[in-house]
Design a protein around this motif. Structure first.
Motif, PDB file in Angstrom:
ATOM      1  N   ARG A   1      43.739   4.075 -51.630  1.00  0.00           N
ATOM      2  CA  ARG A   1      43.630   5.404 -51.088  1.00  0.00           C
ATOM      3  C   ARG A   1      43.278   6.266 -52.305  1.00  0.00           C
ATOM      4  O   ARG A   1      42.785   7.460 -51.950  1.00  0.00           O
ATOM      5  CB  ARG A   1      45.175   5.767 -50.734  1.00  0.00           C
ATOM      6  N   ASP A   2      43.267   6.004 -53.466  1.00  0.00           N
ATOM      7  CA  ASP A   2      42.965   6.798 -54.764  1.00  0.00           C
ATOM      8  C   ASP A   2      42.483   6.096 -55.941  1.00  0.00           C
ATOM      9  O   ASP A   2      43.054   5.581 -56.577  1.00  0.00           O
ATOM     10  CB  ASP A   2      44.184   7.767 -55.218  1.00  0.00           C
ATOM     11  N   THR A   3      41.158   5.805 -55.657  1.00  0.00           N
ATOM     12  CA  THR A   3      40.460   4.785 -56.715  1.00  0.00           C
ATOM     13  C   THR A   3      40.407   5.355 -58.154  1.00  0.00           C
ATOM     14  O   THR A   3      40.367   4.676 -59.201  1.00  0.00           O
ATOM     15  CB  THR A   3      39.081   4.394 -56.199  1.00  0.00           C
ATOM     16  N   SER A   4      40.741   6.800 -58.232  1.00  0.00           N
ATOM     17  CA  SER A   4      40.669   7.366 -59.604  1.00  0.00           C
ATOM     18  C   SER A   4      42.025   6.931 -60.221  1.00  0.00           C
ATOM     19  O   SER A   4      41.910   6.920 -61.754  1.00  0.00           O
ATOM     20  CB  SER A   4      40.898   9.079 -59.574  1.00  0.00           C
ATOM     21  N   ARG A   5      42.933   6.127 -59.817  1.00  0.00           N
ATOM     22  CA  ARG A   5      44.127   5.719 -60.542  1.00  0.00           C
ATOM     23  C   ARG A   5      44.046   4.167 -60.825  1.00  0.00           C
ATOM     24  O   ARG A   5      44.948   3.614 -61.300  1.00  0.00           O
ATOM     25  CB  ARG A   5      45.472   5.920 -59.578  1.00  0.00           C
ATOM     26  N   VAL A   6      42.859   3.538 -60.320  1.00  0.00           N
ATOM     27  CA  VAL A   6      42.657   2.122 -60.423  1.00  0.00           C
ATOM     28  C   VAL A   6      41.865   1.800 -61.496  1.00  0.00           C
ATOM     29  O   VAL A   6      40.872   2.336 -61.873  1.00  0.00           O
ATOM     30  CB  VAL A   6      42.111   1.619 -59.080  1.00  0.00           C
ATOM     31  N   ALA A   7      42.371   1.085 -62.468  1.00  0.00           N
ATOM     32  CA  ALA A   7      41.576   0.463 -63.617  1.00  0.00           C
ATOM     33  C   ALA A   7      40.724  -0.509 -63.269  1.00  0.00           C
ATOM     34  O   ALA A   7      41.107  -1.423 -62.454  1.00  0.00           O
ATOM     35  CB  ALA A   7      42.709   0.035 -64.694  1.00  0.00           C
ATOM     36  N   PRO A   8      39.460  -0.474 -63.878  1.00  0.00           N
ATOM     37  CA  PRO A   8      38.618  -1.890 -63.439  1.00  0.00           C
ATOM     38  C   PRO A   8      39.154  -3.023 -63.564  1.00  0.00           C
ATOM     39  O   PRO A   8      39.887  -3.332 -64.566  1.00  0.00           O
ATOM     40  CB  PRO A   8      37.342  -1.387 -64.736  1.00  0.00           C
ATOM     41  N   SER A   9      38.906  -4.020 -62.845  1.00  0.00           N
ATOM     42  CA  SER A   9      39.493  -5.285 -62.828  1.00  0.00           C
ATOM     43  C   SER A   9      38.816  -6.175 -62.275  1.00  0.00           C
ATOM     44  O   SER A   9      38.489  -6.461 -61.207  1.00  0.00           O
ATOM     45  CB  SER A   9      41.008  -5.122 -62.106  1.00  0.00           C
ATOM     46  N   GLY A  10      38.535  -7.292 -63.076  1.00  0.00           N
ATOM     47  CA  GLY A  10      38.053  -8.562 -62.816  1.00  0.00           C
ATOM     48  C   GLY A  10      36.793  -8.665 -61.867  1.00  0.00           C
ATOM     49  O   GLY A  10      36.659  -9.625 -61.183  1.00  0.00           O
ATOM     50  N   GLY A  11      35.681  -7.840 -62.109  1.00  0.00           N
ATOM     51  CA  GLY A  11      34.843  -7.771 -61.052  1.00  0.00           C
ATOM     52  C   GLY A  11      34.804  -7.332 -59.859  1.00  0.00           C
ATOM     53  O   GLY A  11      33.770  -7.556 -58.822  1.00  0.00           O
ATOM     54  N   VAL A  12      35.781  -6.607 -59.517  1.00  0.00           N
ATOM     55  CA  VAL A  12      36.052  -5.975 -58.245  1.00  0.00           C
ATOM     56  C   VAL A  12      35.594  -4.657 -58.074  1.00  0.00           C
ATOM     57  O   VAL A  12      35.962  -3.689 -59.063  1.00  0.00           O
ATOM     58  CB  VAL A  12      37.595  -6.007 -57.654  1.00  0.00           C
TER      59      VAL A  12
END
Length: 271
Positions: free
Chosen positions: A37-48
């Motif tokens: 819902r809010d990708t600004s809070r998602v840290a880059p992870s494993g090529g996703v």
């Protein structure tokens, strides 16, 4: 830009089962797009790669699916994982709260499914993997609306699978048991609590907290998702982990009256 690698779209991929499934699909060779819902809070992870998505919005769903198709030229696997939990006696939740739960868990899944099916049929195949639960075939006192949403997913998935199989599209179910995630913390709490249910609600809360703490690692569920995505002859249902497998077997072989008594005992219900 079209890709020759298979493409998987995973909803609710920022944490828990969704995150584990997305990473496992990357490891299995897929190009993976996850949503939150809010990708600004998602840290880059494993090529996703992540996209913002609100599964309760048809416009948002349509936009995300179109973005994936424009970027990759295909969608081979959809993992419908986004969902809400809910706890409390059925009488304690408002109809608006129950509708919100169904809008995410059931209609969100349906929106996503309707959006990807035309592309899957056009490209000659695909798999839609719906994250259900053992509560898709078990009763769940103090989680009635949540269990109802999972029962609905089971019926929808199995019925749709018959409709689209001739187009080489499969609709498959993954059924976890208790899993060690933030499920409880992120669950809706009944918005109209009643004193008559307070004691049993507290018993349920304690039992649920302990079950989740001791639950399966999300990686176990992710392994089942990868199997559903890659098996040459997939099964309709994949129980995820030994607990889910045992419960599924017991549900089939134990007489109804005995099973009913066991449910009451496990949930510490009187009578």
């Amino acid at each position: 830009m079209a890709t020759t690698r298979q493409v998987a779209l995973v909803t609710g991929a920022s944490s828990g089962i969704g995150k584990a499934a997305a990473l496992a699909l990357v490891a299995a060779g897929f190009t993976v797009v996850g949503t939150s819902r809010d990708t600004s809070r998602v840290a880059p992870s494993g090529g996703v790669t992540f996209l913002d998505l609100d599964v309760t919005s048809t416009e948002s769903v349509t936009t995300v699916v179109q973005q994936v198709i424009e970027q990759s030229g295909r969608i081979d696997v959809l993992v419908n994982n986004a969902g809400l939990g809910a706890a409390g006696a059925a009488e304690e939740s408002s109809l608006a709260q129950d509708q919100r739960l169904f809008d995410v868990n059931v209609f969100g899944l349906i929106r996503m499914t309707k959006a990807v099916l035309p592309r899957m049929r056009a490209q000659g195949g695909g798999r839609i993997i719906n994250i259900s639960s053992v509560l898709g075939f078990l009763p769940a006192p103090y989680m009635a609306s949540y269990a109802a949403s999972k029962h609905a997913i089971e019926g929808y998935s199995e019925s749709l699978d018959h409709e689209v199989r001739e187009h080489d599209v499969r609709v498959l179910l993954v059924q976890p048991a208790y899993t060690n995630t933030e499920f409880e913390a992120n669950s809706l709490r009944a918005d109209s609590p009643l004193p008559v249910y307070a004691q049993q609600r507290h018993i349920f809360d304690d039992m649920m907290a302990a079950a989740i703490k001791d639950g399966d690692d999300p990686a176990i569920v992710a392994k089942a998702v990868v199997s559903a995505a890659t098996d040459p002859k997939p099964k309709l249902r994949y129980t995820a982990g030994p607990t889910a497998g045992r419960v599924s077997t017991l549900r089939r072989i134990i007489p109804a009256r005995s099973f009913d008594k066991q449910i009451r005992k496990l949930n510490r219900l009187a009578g």
